[in-house]
Design an enzyme around this catalytic site. Structure first.
Site, mmCIF file in Angstrom:
data_model
loop_
_atom_site.group_PDB
_atom_site.id
_atom_site.type_symbol
_atom_site.label_atom_id
_atom_site.label_comp_id
_atom_site.label_asym_id
_atom_site.label_seq_id
_atom_site.Cartn_x
_atom_site.Cartn_y
_atom_site.Cartn_z
ATOM 1 C CE LYS A 144 -1.243 2.397 3.415
ATOM 2 N NZ LYS A 144 -1.664 3.245 4.346
ATOM 3 C CG ASP A 175 -7.060 3.634 2.691
ATOM 4 O OD1 ASP A 175 -7.952 3.087 2.009
ATOM 5 O OD2 ASP A 175 -6.860 4.788 3.047
#
Length: 196
Positions: free
Chosen positions: A117, A135
């Site tokens: 991420k 996320d």
């Protein structure tokens, strides 16, 4: 609702969605993204303002006392671990890359506290490389809107979105999904009554 309709709707709501982390240098962005895990961008911006004012270079961060960094970032949770990440990232970038954060996914994967991420957010924001970072907001919203199965892992959610969203819209859609999840389709008390 089709993916096209969903994208149009969130684009109407958040046409100017963007990264809300504040930074002036490439390594500041990378560190801010690492610090943003399990906390808000607002909190991260509060502590990084102090951190980067006190330690103005990577060299200063690499040689800073761990306790000093901990005291500055204490309010963002897992601060002890994140303080170590900051020092390790600073040292690695100095030793390996002449102080610059490279456009190199394989290298970034080796840095302390840097996961998929973080890399996706960094490459999209700093190098404008199409990616979708998943996320907590993106994952929740994608599952609620049936863009990904409810039992999908974050990697599977990312893949589903990459398959459904045109590549030239990945970066913008990523930010719009975050804004939608952060301000509208919240984890607690989502604004379903006023949702298109």
């Amino acid at each position: 609702m089709s993916i096209k309709e969903i994208l149009e709707y969130i684009n109407d709501l958040y046409p100017n969605a963007h990264c809300e982390l504040e930074y002036t240098k490439n390594y500041e962005l990378l560190i801010a993204i690492v610090l943003s895990a399990q906390t808000t961008d607002k909190r991260v911006n509060k502590v990084t303002k102090i951190l980067f004012n006190k330690y103005k270079t990577l060299e200063e961060l690499a040689t800073a006392q761990l306790e000093d960094i901990e005291n500055i970032i204490r309010e963002i949770g897992t601060f002890k671990k994140k303080s170590i990440f900051i020092k390790n990232i600073a040292s690695s970038l100095i030793n390996d890359c002449d102080g610059k954060v490279p456009n190199d996914r394989k290298y970034l994967e080796k840095l302390s506290g840097v996961g998929r991420k973080t890399i996706n957010v960094f490459l999209a924001e700093f190098y404008n490389i199409p990616s979708i970072a998943v996320d907590t907001h993106v994952e929740r919203v994608s599952k609620r809107l049936n863009l990904a199965p409810t039992n999908a892992s974050v990697t599977q959610v990312e893949q589903e979105l990459m398959n459904k969203v045109p590549k030239d819209k990945w970066i913008k859609t990523h930010h719009q999904l975050i804004f939608f999840g952060r301000y509208h389709c919240k984890a607690i008390k989502p604004n379903c009554k006023n949702c298109g």
